[in-house]
Motif scaffolding. Structure first.
Motif, PDB file in Angstrom:
ATOM      1  N   MET A   1      49.003  41.745  49.715  1.00  0.00           N
ATOM      2  CA  MET A   1      48.360  41.493  48.434  1.00  0.00           C
ATOM      3  C   MET A   1      47.088  42.338  48.324  1.00  0.00           C
ATOM      4  O   MET A   1      46.345  42.463  49.293  1.00  0.00           O
ATOM      5  N   ARG A   2      46.847  42.908  47.155  1.00  0.00           N
ATOM      6  CA  ARG A   2      45.616  43.670  46.954  1.00  0.00           C
ATOM      7  C   ARG A   2      44.401  42.761  47.114  1.00  0.00           C
ATOM      8  O   ARG A   2      44.446  41.570  46.783  1.00  0.00           O
ATOM      9  N   LEU A   3      43.318  43.349  47.591  1.00  0.00           N
ATOM     10  CA  LEU A   3      42.118  42.563  47.842  1.00  0.00           C
ATOM     11  C   LEU A   3      41.570  41.929  46.574  1.00  0.00           C
ATOM     12  O   LEU A   3      41.158  40.764  46.582  1.00  0.00           O
ATOM     13  N   ASP A   4      41.561  42.664  45.454  1.00  0.00           N
ATOM     14  CA  ASP A   4      41.026  42.076  44.222  1.00  0.00           C
ATOM     15  C   ASP A   4      41.886  40.908  43.761  1.00  0.00           C
ATOM     16  O   ASP A   4      41.384  39.890  43.277  1.00  0.00           O
ATOM     17  N   LYS A   5      43.207  41.014  43.940  1.00  0.00           N
ATOM     18  CA  LYS A   5      44.090  39.901  43.581  1.00  0.00           C
ATOM     19  C   LYS A   5      43.852  38.709  44.492  1.00  0.00           C
ATOM     20  O   LYS A   5      43.851  37.551  44.036  1.00  0.00           O
ATOM     21  N   PHE A   6      43.624  38.961  45.771  1.00  0.00           N
ATOM     22  CA  PHE A   6      43.341  37.894  46.722  1.00  0.00           C
ATOM     23  C   PHE A   6      42.082  37.134  46.320  1.00  0.00           C
ATOM     24  O   PHE A   6      42.042  35.899  46.337  1.00  0.00           O
ATOM     25  N   VAL A   7      41.038  37.878  45.933  1.00  0.00           N
ATOM     26  CA  VAL A   7      39.777  37.241  45.532  1.00  0.00           C
ATOM     27  C   VAL A   7      39.994  36.403  44.264  1.00  0.00           C
ATOM     28  O   VAL A   7      39.523  35.267  44.168  1.00  0.00           O
ATOM     29  N   CYS A   8      40.705  36.951  43.301  1.00  0.00           N
ATOM     30  CA  CYS A   8      40.975  36.204  42.063  1.00  0.00           C
ATOM     31  C   CYS A   8      41.765  34.939  42.350  1.00  0.00           C
ATOM     32  O   CYS A   8      41.492  33.873  41.774  1.00  0.00           O
ATOM     33  N   LYS A   9      42.742  35.046  43.230  1.00  0.00           N
ATOM     34  CA  LYS A   9      43.611  33.912  43.535  1.00  0.00           C
ATOM     35  C   LYS A   9      42.891  32.849  44.360  1.00  0.00           C
ATOM     36  O   LYS A   9      43.363  31.723  44.486  1.00  0.00           O
ATOM     37  N   SER A  10      41.729  33.207  44.909  1.00  0.00           N
ATOM     38  CA  SER A  10      40.966  32.275  45.738  1.00  0.00           C
ATOM     39  C   SER A  10      39.732  31.717  45.031  1.00  0.00           C
ATOM     40  O   SER A  10      39.040  30.849  45.566  1.00  0.00           O
ATOM     41  N   THR A  11      39.437  32.231  43.833  1.00  0.00           N
ATOM     42  CA  THR A  11      38.230  31.837  43.102  1.00  0.00           C
ATOM     43  C   THR A  11      38.563  31.706  41.618  1.00  0.00           C
ATOM     44  O   THR A  11      39.721  31.830  41.219  1.00  0.00           O
ATOM     45  N   SER A  12      37.531  31.490  40.816  1.00  0.00           N
ATOM     46  CA  SER A  12      37.703  31.472  39.360  1.00  0.00           C
ATOM     47  C   SER A  12      37.263  32.793  38.732  1.00  0.00           C
ATOM     48  O   SER A  12      37.164  32.904  37.509  1.00  0.00           O
ATOM     49  N   LEU A  13      37.035  33.810  39.557  1.00  0.00           N
ATOM     50  CA  LEU A  13      36.577  35.106  39.066  1.00  0.00           C
ATOM     51  C   LEU A  13      37.675  35.831  38.308  1.00  0.00           C
ATOM     52  O   LEU A  13      38.852  35.733  38.644  1.00  0.00           O
ATOM     53  N   THR A  14      37.275  36.568  37.272  1.00  0.00           N
ATOM     54  CA  THR A  14      38.212  37.466  36.601  1.00  0.00           C
ATOM     55  C   THR A  14      38.422  38.679  37.501  1.00  0.00           C
ATOM     56  O   THR A  14      37.678  38.902  38.472  1.00  0.00           O
ATOM     57  N   ARG A  15      39.417  39.489  37.160  1.00  0.00           N
ATOM     58  CA  ARG A  15      39.695  40.659  37.982  1.00  0.00           C
ATOM     59  C   ARG A  15      38.519  41.632  37.967  1.00  0.00           C
ATOM     60  O   ARG A  15      38.161  42.186  39.018  1.00  0.00           O
ATOM     61  N   SER A  16      37.910  41.825  36.808  1.00  0.00           N
ATOM     62  CA  SER A  16      36.780  42.757  36.738  1.00  0.00           C
ATOM     63  C   SER A  16      35.603  42.243  37.559  1.00  0.00           C
ATOM     64  O   SER A  16      34.915  43.021  38.226  1.00  0.00           O
ATOM     65  N   ASP A  17      35.367  40.921  37.533  1.00  0.00           N
ATOM     66  CA  ASP A  17      34.286  40.344  38.352  1.00  0.00           C
ATOM     67  C   ASP A  17      34.591  40.491  39.836  1.00  0.00           C
ATOM     68  O   ASP A  17      33.697  40.791  40.643  1.00  0.00           O
ATOM     69  N   ALA A  18      35.857  40.284  40.202  1.00  0.00           N
ATOM     70  CA  ALA A  18      36.248  40.416  41.604  1.00  0.00           C
ATOM     71  C   ALA A  18      36.044  41.849  42.086  1.00  0.00           C
ATOM     72  O   ALA A  18      35.542  42.085  43.191  1.00  0.00           O
ATOM     73  N   ILE A  19      36.415  42.816  41.256  1.00  0.00           N
ATOM     74  CA  ILE A  19      36.257  44.224  41.626  1.00  0.00           C
ATOM     75  C   ILE A  19      34.776  44.562  41.812  1.00  0.00           C
ATOM     76  O   ILE A  19      34.404  45.276  42.757  1.00  0.00           O
ATOM     77  N   GLN A  20      33.929  44.038  40.936  1.00  0.00           N
ATOM     78  CA  GLN A  20      32.493  44.285  41.078  1.00  0.00           C
ATOM     79  C   GLN A  20      31.963  43.728  42.389  1.00  0.00           C
ATOM     80  O   GLN A  20      31.188  44.388  43.088  1.00  0.00           O
TER      81      GLN A  20
END
Length: 230
Positions: A1-20
């Motif tokens: 799984m891509r890291l940004d997707k992992f962060v999104c799937k583990s938090t309430s962050l949007t993809r753009s917030d996760a990438i930042q």
């Protein structure tokens, strides 16, 4: 799984917030700071955000009865998304395992587990998709034999895989296929001189459509496992 997707799937962050967060060095994988959101992470990796360990939400497996006039998309386009009015959370994480056209109704399977959906969509897995088809004119007497032998569709270099055709009435049939080429069912009937007037998917693999139009439910453990076994 891509890291940004992992962060999104583990938090309430949007993809753009996760990438930042990733690009600003706030995310670590196995103790090392990773700033590339495209990096791949796995279930056994330790991922942290600002020092807090992240645990992704469990995968979801959903059955839905798609209404006509909706599209298999996460967002509205020329037609409304099939997610409209469903109250399913985090729809941006989900994808449809085998899309239906806007005018086609019936069973769709929805998930955020790409490995699982691969078993449904790839032709080599021979996952059956069953459609009830309305036709503009009576079906040809040799249609079942032609479909079983394979139909060479316009623009294709190879014929379709063997398909099974059961005649309900002269203008209504049940078609079982194991692949999902672009507009395949409509093109198959067009190739033998007929036209599809209605199309409804009743079954995928061992899973039957059992909810009312526009409704959805989670798949049972046995239903989920049936595709993993395949």
């Amino acid at each position: 799984m891509r890291l940004d997707k992992f962060v999104c799937k583990s938090t309430s962050l949007t993809r753009s917030d996760a990438i930042q967060c990733i690009q600003h060095g706030k995310v670590s994988v196995n103790g090392e700071t990773v700033k590339d959101e495209r990096s791949q992470v796995h279930e056994n990796n330790s991922v942290t955000l600002n020092g807090t360990a992240l645990t992704p939400r469990p995968f979801r497996y959903i059955l839905m009865h798609k209404p006509a006039g909706t599209i298999c998309s996460n967002v509205d386009e020329a037609y409304p998304s099939l997610f409209n009015g469903t109250r399913i959370e985090h729809t941006e994480e989900l994808h449809i395992a085998g899309r239906l056209d806007a005018d086609t109704t019936g069973l769709v399977l929805i998930t955020d587990d790409g490995h699982w959906s691969f078993n449904i969509t790839t032709p080599t897995k021979h996952c059956e998709k069953v459609y009830r088809v309305g036709l503009s004119r009576p079906i040809r007497d040799d249609a079942a034999a032609l479909f079983h032998a394979g139909i060479l569709l316009q623009g294709e270099s190879k014929p379709t895989l063997p398909a099974e055709l059961y005649i309900v009435t002269p203008k209504e049939v049940i078609l079982t296929i194991t692949e999902g080429k672009f507009h395949q069912v409509k093109r198959m009937f067009s190739a033998i001189g007929n036209r599809v007037t209605s199309l409804h998917r009743e079954r995928i693999g061992e899973v039957l459509l059992d909810v009312e139009e526009g409704k959805w439910r989670y798949l049972s453990e046995n239903e989920v496992a049936s595709f993993k076994a395949a």
